[in-house]
Enzyme design. Structure first.
Site, PDB file in Angstrom:
ATOM      1  N   GLU A 247      -9.789  11.689  43.939  1.00 51.35           N
ATOM      2  CA  GLU A 247      -9.801  10.427  42.901  1.00 51.35           C
ATOM      3  C   GLU A 247      -9.825  11.156  41.420  1.00 51.35           C
ATOM      4  O   GLU A 247     -10.398  12.036  41.329  1.00 51.35           O
ATOM      5  CB  GLU A 247     -11.029   9.481  42.874  1.00 51.35           C
ATOM      6  CG  GLU A 247     -10.831   8.513  41.758  1.00 51.35           C
ATOM      7  CD  GLU A 247     -11.690   7.360  41.801  1.00 51.35           C
ATOM      8  OE1 GLU A 247     -11.474   6.661  40.800  1.00 51.35           O
ATOM      9  OE2 GLU A 247     -12.576   7.348  42.545  1.00 51.35           O
TER      10      GLU A 247
ATOM     11  N   GLU B 227     -13.572  14.524  37.329  1.00 51.46           N
ATOM     12  CA  GLU B 227     -14.106  13.829  36.088  1.00 51.46           C
ATOM     13  C   GLU B 227     -14.530  15.085  35.075  1.00 51.46           C
ATOM     14  O   GLU B 227     -15.517  15.854  35.382  1.00 51.46           O
ATOM     15  CB  GLU B 227     -15.141  12.782  36.567  1.00 51.46           C
ATOM     16  CG  GLU B 227     -15.799  12.133  35.381  1.00 51.46           C
ATOM     17  CD  GLU B 227     -14.728  11.204  34.523  1.00 51.46           C
ATOM     18  OE1 GLU B 227     -14.546  11.637  33.216  1.00 51.46           O
ATOM     19  OE2 GLU B 227     -14.078  10.471  35.094  1.00 51.46           O
TER      20      GLU B 227
ATOM     21  N   ASP C 269     -10.246  19.614  34.309  1.00 53.19           N
ATOM     22  CA  ASP C 269      -9.124  18.864  34.003  1.00 53.19           C
ATOM     23  C   ASP C 269      -8.444  18.719  35.491  1.00 53.19           C
ATOM     24  O   ASP C 269      -8.294  19.597  36.133  1.00 53.19           O
ATOM     25  CB  ASP C 269      -8.173  19.472  33.045  1.00 53.19           C
ATOM     26  CG  ASP C 269      -6.959  18.985  32.719  1.00 53.19           C
ATOM     27  OD1 ASP C 269      -6.042  19.329  33.388  1.00 53.19           O
ATOM     28  OD2 ASP C 269      -6.923  17.856  32.059  1.00 53.19           O
TER      29      ASP C 269
ATOM     30  N   ASP D 200      -6.883   5.465  31.053  1.00 54.20           N
ATOM     31  CA  ASP D 200      -6.894   4.937  29.694  1.00 54.20           C
ATOM     32  C   ASP D 200      -5.386   4.447  29.217  1.00 54.20           C
ATOM     33  O   ASP D 200      -4.440   5.321  29.407  1.00 54.20           O
ATOM     34  CB  ASP D 200      -7.363   6.167  28.593  1.00 54.20           C
ATOM     35  CG  ASP D 200      -7.443   5.653  27.246  1.00 54.20           C
ATOM     36  OD1 ASP D 200      -6.916   4.658  26.776  1.00 54.20           O
ATOM     37  OD2 ASP D 200      -8.608   6.223  26.569  1.00 54.20           O
TER      38      ASP D 200
ATOM     39  N   LYS E 183      -1.778   1.702  21.844  1.00 55.24           N
ATOM     40  CA  LYS E 183      -0.956   1.877  20.500  1.00 55.24           C
ATOM     41  C   LYS E 183       0.134   2.803  20.764  1.00 55.24           C
ATOM     42  O   LYS E 183       0.041   3.716  21.318  1.00 55.24           O
ATOM     43  CB  LYS E 183      -1.754   2.596  19.425  1.00 55.24           C
ATOM     44  CG  LYS E 183      -3.156   1.754  19.026  1.00 55.24           C
ATOM     45  CD  LYS E 183      -3.627   2.514  17.631  1.00 55.24           C
ATOM     46  CE  LYS E 183      -4.795   1.537  17.212  1.00 55.24           C
ATOM     47  NZ  LYS E 183      -5.843   2.287  16.090  1.00 55.24           N
TER      48      LYS E 183
ATOM     49  N   THR F 226     -14.430  -3.283  40.770  1.00 58.42           N
ATOM     50  CA  THR F 226     -15.344  -2.505  40.052  1.00 58.42           C
ATOM     51  C   THR F 226     -16.070  -3.535  38.779  1.00 58.42           C
ATOM     52  O   THR F 226     -15.549  -4.566  38.496  1.00 58.42           O
ATOM     53  CB  THR F 226     -14.811  -1.420  39.123  1.00 58.42           C
ATOM     54  OG1 THR F 226     -13.578  -2.188  38.212  1.00 58.42           O
ATOM     55  CG2 THR F 226     -13.909  -0.661  40.312  1.00 58.42           C
ATOM     56  N   LYS F 227     -17.186  -3.034  38.167  1.00 63.27           N
ATOM     57  CA  LYS F 227     -17.804  -3.868  36.790  1.00 63.27           C
ATOM     58  C   LYS F 227     -16.843  -3.833  36.012  1.00 63.27           C
ATOM     59  O   LYS F 227     -16.705  -4.941  35.137  1.00 63.27           O
ATOM     60  CB  LYS F 227     -19.002  -3.038  36.447  1.00 63.27           C
ATOM     61  CG  LYS F 227     -20.270  -2.975  37.556  1.00 63.27           C
ATOM     62  CD  LYS F 227     -21.360  -2.380  37.085  1.00 63.27           C
ATOM     63  CE  LYS F 227     -22.562  -2.342  37.853  1.00 63.27           C
ATOM     64  NZ  LYS F 227     -23.801  -1.617  37.486  1.00 63.27           N
TER      65      LYS F 227
ATOM     66  N   GLU G 121     -13.589  -4.077  36.182  1.00 66.73           N
ATOM     67  CA  GLU G 121     -12.653  -5.046  36.816  1.00 66.73           C
ATOM     68  C   GLU G 121     -13.222  -6.531  36.407  1.00 66.73           C
ATOM     69  O   GLU G 121     -12.458  -7.391  36.118  1.00 66.73           O
ATOM     70  CB  GLU G 121     -12.330  -4.809  37.806  1.00 66.73           C
ATOM     71  CG  GLU G 121     -10.983  -5.667  38.566  1.00 66.73           C
ATOM     72  CD  GLU G 121     -10.572  -5.136  40.026  1.00 66.73           C
ATOM     73  OE1 GLU G 121      -9.845  -5.916  40.442  1.00 66.73           O
ATOM     74  OE2 GLU G 121     -11.059  -4.213  40.465  1.00 66.73           O
TER      75      GLU G 121
END
Length: 234
Positions: A65, A90, A117, A140, A144, A213-214, A216
């Site tokens: 993941e 992560e 990374d 993310d 923009k 998920t929270k 979501e």
């Protein structure tokens, strides 16, 4: 400098990264979990290529993941699939500490963590064709237009992921940002070596093995529709 900080420093040497590092303080519980459990469950790029049998003590389906956030979903998936192994990537230390807390609370031994990374982890630690599944859940969206180039899902990155999945392996991407879902489907529609598992070539209902998920749940309250997109490596 700790091993995890060394791992993050590597990404500064090249222009393309899979993350943007944001500031965040660890709670006392996360700090204690980090100090106590990172030596056991944390992995370093300095260790070189991952030896799954040495790390997990077995050969089992291997999941990666990318960007697990606070780690609750990853912990739930690992708890539901004790016959599988999971690698979490992560960069944010509070998220790593939170996942370690979840692992301890649930008694999990089938997760290992890189604080690095994702591109460095792939290039340094993952063997070609060794992954059964790659999960990228709620990356993310960079809404923009001037920031679209920062989006993780880009043609070059997808080509890289293809090489690390075994034939028949699954790339699972989820987002609740509709324009980003359209971007992902466009990128994947042009990617060679992947087959969209959705019958209509779009998104699918949430698979039963992906926890709600929270994040979501909050999105659903705002009327955001989640797009789960699954692609099989040919």
């Amino acid at each position: 400098m700790s091993d995890s900080n060394n791992d993050l420093a590597r990404s500064k040497e090249r222009p393309i990264r899979s993350f943007v590092l944001r500031a965040g303080r660890m709670t006392r519980g996360q700090e204690r979990a980090w100090d106590r459990l990172w030596p056991q469950f944390g992995l370093s790029l300095d260790q070189g290529q991952l030896d799954q049998e040495a790390v997990f003590g077995r050969r089992a389906p291997l999941n990666l993941e990318i960007g697990f956030g606070m780690g609750q979903s990853l912990a739930e998936m690992a708890e539901q699939a004790p016959d599988q192994d999971f690698i979490g990537v992560e960069v944010h230390q509070p998220g790593c500490g939170a996942l370690l807390m979840e692992m301890e609370a649930r008694g999990l031994d089938n997760i290992r963590i890189y604080r690095a990374d994702a591109i460095d982890v792939l290039e340094t630690a993952i063997s070609a064709g060794s992954l059964d599944r790659i999960l990228i859940l709620f990356p993310d969206p960079w809404p923009k237009k001037k920031h679209h180039k920062r989006r993780l899902i880009q043609p070059d990155f997808i080509r890289k992921l293809h090489g690390y999945l075994r034939p028949g392996g699954i790339l699972h991407i989820a987002t609740d940002w509709e324009p980003y879902a359209e971007h992902i489907q466009e990128v994947m529609g042009e990617a060679e070596g992947f087959r969209n598992l959705a019958p209509d070539g779009g998104a699918m209902e949430r698979p039963s093995d992906r926890p709600l998920t929270k994040f979501e749940k909050r999105g659903e309250l705002r009327g955001h529709r989640v797009a789960d997109m699954l692609f099989e490596r040919q």
